[in-house]
Design an enzyme around this catalytic site. Structure first.
Site, short mmCIF file in Angstrom:
data_model
loop_
_atom_site.label_atom_id
_atom_site.label_comp_id
_atom_site.label_asym_id
_atom_site.label_seq_id
_atom_site.Cartn_x
_atom_site.Cartn_y
_atom_site.Cartn_z
N PRO A 124 23.52 -10.46 47.19
CA PRO A 124 24.64 -10.42 48.15
C PRO A 124 24.43 -11.20 49.44
O PRO A 124 24.32 -10.63 50.52
CB PRO A 124 24.81 -8.93 48.41
CG PRO A 124 23.42 -8.38 48.25
CD PRO A 124 22.81 -9.19 47.13
N CYS A 125 24.43 -12.52 49.33
CA CYS A 125 24.29 -13.35 50.52
C CYS A 125 25.49 -13.19 51.46
O CYS A 125 25.38 -13.48 52.66
CB CYS A 125 24.09 -14.82 50.14
SG CYS A 125 25.34 -15.47 49.04
#
Length: 161
Positions: A124-125
């Site tokens: 989850p950047c």
């Protein structure tokens, strides 16, 4: 990853755009954001079907925890950043600066590792933001990439800075 850089095992529809899924030997290698006009492609094997199922589970439940074998090609530093990203819970954000201090690096290096993330959403950047705002996504600071980041953060209930 640039769209079309892979031969996809699936192209699925998501509320934030089409996703090109690339797998090999039972491991997820890449997820590319594709244009809305990209043709859908049914999963070509059981593992691609599982990736699609888990992405759809995330769309229904923002707290869904992905359980997928990953084959992430990157430098040792990128691997450290991607591991730190997976530790950020849904609905929470961290700043580039916070991660930089934690990993003994610089905010720009964190941003570059986020930009190189081959499997956005699963790693989850989108949960990494600037100190004074939302920051970028996929190397962009406006346009459809930022709209995707905003959708993902809103879906998880994270407050935008």
């Amino acid at each position: 990853m640039k769209p079309g850089a892979h031969r996809y095992q699936a192209v699925i529809a998501a509320p934030y755009g089409r996703l090109g899924v690339c797998t090999a030997a039972g491991r997820l290698q890449a997820i590319d954001f594709l244009g809305a006009d990209a043709a859908l492609l049914a999963p070509s094997d059981d593992f691609a079907q599982e990736v699609a199922r888990q992405l759809q589970a995330y769309e229904r439940d923002p707290c869904y925890r992905f359980r997928l074998a990953l084959d992430l090609q990157g430098t040792p530093f990128q691997q450290r950043v991607w591991s730190a990203l997976r530790a950020i819970p849904p609905g929470r954000t961290r700043t580039y600066g916070d991660l930089a201090r934690e990993l003994g690096s610089a905010p720009r290096a964190i941003g570059a590792a986020c930009r190189a993330n081959p499997v956005p959403v699963v790693v989850p950047c989108h949960r990494v933001v600037a100190r004074t705002g939302i920051g970028g996504f996929g190397g962009q600071t406006e346009g459809p990439e930022l709209a995707r980041k905003r959708w993902l953060l809103a879906h998880e209930g994270a407050a935008e800075k």
